[in-house]
Structures are given as structure tokens and as C-alpha cells.
Design a protein around this motif. Sequence first.
Motif, PDB file in Angstrom:
ATOM      1  N   SER A   7       9.322  -1.425  -0.136  1.00  0.00           N
ATOM      2  CA  SER A   7       8.276  -0.575  -0.709  1.00  0.00           C
ATOM      3  C   SER A   7       6.983  -0.725   0.080  1.00  0.00           C
ATOM      4  N   LEU A   8       6.196   0.342   0.092  1.00  0.00           N
ATOM      5  CA  LEU A   8       4.917   0.311   0.794  1.00  0.00           C
ATOM      6  C   LEU A   8       3.783   0.185  -0.209  1.00  0.00           C
ATOM      7  N   ILE A   9       2.849  -0.712   0.090  1.00  0.00           N
ATOM      8  CA  ILE A   9       1.662  -0.909  -0.735  1.00  0.00           C
ATOM      9  C   ILE A   9       0.477  -0.437   0.094  1.00  0.00           C
ATOM     10  N   MET A  17      -8.389   0.993   5.017  1.00  0.00           N
ATOM     11  CA  MET A  17      -7.093   1.232   4.408  1.00  0.00           C
ATOM     12  C   MET A  17      -6.071   0.381   5.141  1.00  0.00           C
ATOM     13  N   SER A  18      -5.289  -0.370   4.375  1.00  0.00           N
ATOM     14  CA  SER A  18      -4.210  -1.166   4.936  1.00  0.00           C
ATOM     15  C   SER A  18      -2.923  -0.783   4.243  1.00  0.00           C
ATOM     16  N   ILE A  19      -1.858  -0.689   5.013  1.00  0.00           N
ATOM     17  CA  ILE A  19      -0.553  -0.379   4.457  1.00  0.00           C
ATOM     18  C   ILE A  19       0.340  -1.583   4.716  1.00  0.00           C
ATOM     19  N   PHE A  20       0.891  -2.123   3.630  1.00  0.00           N
ATOM     20  CA  PHE A  20       1.753  -3.292   3.690  1.00  0.00           C
ATOM     21  C   PHE A  20       3.160  -2.905   3.273  1.00  0.00           C
ATOM     22  N   VAL A  34       1.631  -3.236   8.022  1.00  0.00           N
ATOM     23  CA  VAL A  34       2.313  -2.209   8.793  1.00  0.00           C
ATOM     24  C   VAL A  34       1.308  -1.433   9.636  1.00  0.00           C
ATOM     25  N   GLU A  35       0.232  -0.992   9.004  1.00  0.00           N
ATOM     26  CA  GLU A  35      -0.825  -0.292   9.738  1.00  0.00           C
ATOM     27  C   GLU A  35      -2.148  -0.478   9.028  1.00  0.00           C
ATOM     28  N   GLU A  36      -3.194  -0.269   9.800  1.00  0.00           N
ATOM     29  CA  GLU A  36      -4.538  -0.468   9.267  1.00  0.00           C
ATOM     30  C   GLU A  36      -5.465   0.598   9.844  1.00  0.00           C
ATOM     31  N   HIS A  37      -6.331   1.121   8.984  1.00  0.00           N
ATOM     32  CA  HIS A  37      -7.321   2.120   9.401  1.00  0.00           C
ATOM     33  C   HIS A  37      -8.689   1.624   8.953  1.00  0.00           C
ATOM     34  N   HIS A  38      -9.657   1.793   9.821  1.00  0.00           N
ATOM     35  CA  HIS A  38     -11.016   1.353   9.501  1.00  0.00           C
ATOM     36  C   HIS A  38     -11.975   2.449   9.917  1.00  0.00           C
ATOM     37  N   HIS A 133      -7.169  -7.563   5.211  1.00  0.00           N
ATOM     38  CA  HIS A 133      -6.226  -8.604   5.628  1.00  0.00           C
ATOM     39  C   HIS A 133      -5.850  -9.523   4.477  1.00  0.00           C
ATOM     40  N   GLU A 134      -5.967  -9.063   3.264  1.00  0.00           N
ATOM     41  CA  GLU A 134      -5.733  -9.918   2.109  1.00  0.00           C
ATOM     42  C   GLU A 134      -4.326  -9.726   1.563  1.00  0.00           C
ATOM     43  N   ALA A 135      -3.323  -9.975   2.386  1.00  0.00           N
ATOM     44  CA  ALA A 135      -1.937  -9.763   1.969  1.00  0.00           C
ATOM     45  C   ALA A 135      -1.511 -10.758   0.899  1.00  0.00           C
TER      46      ALA A 135
END
Length: 147
Positions: A7-9, A17-20, A34-38, A133-135
Motif C-alpha cells: 500500500s502507498l501512504i 509531499m512524501s510517498i511511502f 518511494v518519492e518526495e516532492h518539495h 523523512h518521518e517514516a
Amino acid sequence: MLIRNGSLIVAVDGSRMSIFRNIGEAFKPALELVEEHHDPTPRSSELGDDRPGRSSQSTSPRKGAYEQTDLHQQAEDRFAREAAERMDQIARDAKVDLVLVAAPRALGVIRQNLRAETSQKLRAEIAKAFGPHEAEPLAKMLEKHDA
């Protein structure tokens, strides 16, 4: 909260925006980025320093002022709309569950801009702000969260 493996968070804050992806178990998520946007949004004073407008009526001695436009908030809202577009792309391309974790205001903007098909794929919407970065804290919060 049950979050299936794969699943994607999507975690969205004002300008990040971070996608985990959950690589752990359903009830014990472990997240990998998975990806990160700033979007480095400048301060409001850097976006514009014009004073609010004034108004007057020719038939009355009364004068009024317009409210100052919050340019910083407008930039954050634009980023939230872009995050909704990215989520729509993910929902079209991937056959996975989505979980949205966003700051309350960003969550409202994203909800308004998501397509109906994407909204149906959302497993949960959580109104909390998390950094990019707070996984680990995010995984712990999802583990304890009741949907």
C-alpha cells in the motif's frame, strides 16, 4: 489500522509531499520512501509586500480596507492541488490501496481536488502533519490509528 503490504501512504504538509510504500506486515507497517516532492514556498513578505487596498464611497465619508491576501497560503493551496493531481495519477496507474495523511487545511484542499475514482481507492484519510523523512513515527501512528 490494517495497511496491506505494498500500500502507498501519501504524507502531505504545506510544501512537502512524501510517498511511502508499506514493506512490512499489515498490522505492523514498515515504510520505505518511494518519492518526495518539495515546493520551497518563500515567506509571504518575499512573495509580495504591497499594502492592502482601500475603498471609499462617493456618497459617504466612510472608508474601508480590504483584507491582506495571504500569498503564502495561496502557494500552499496550489501545492496541495498538485498533490491531488499526483494522487490521481497514482490511482490510475497502480492497483494499490492509498492512505492519505495530511495537515488539516491541506487535507481539505486535496479532498476538493481529487477525482471520484481516486477517493474511492483511499483506504483512510488522516488529518495530521508529518515531515518528509518521518517514516518511523508515521508507521507507528498508522499502527495505532483506528480507521
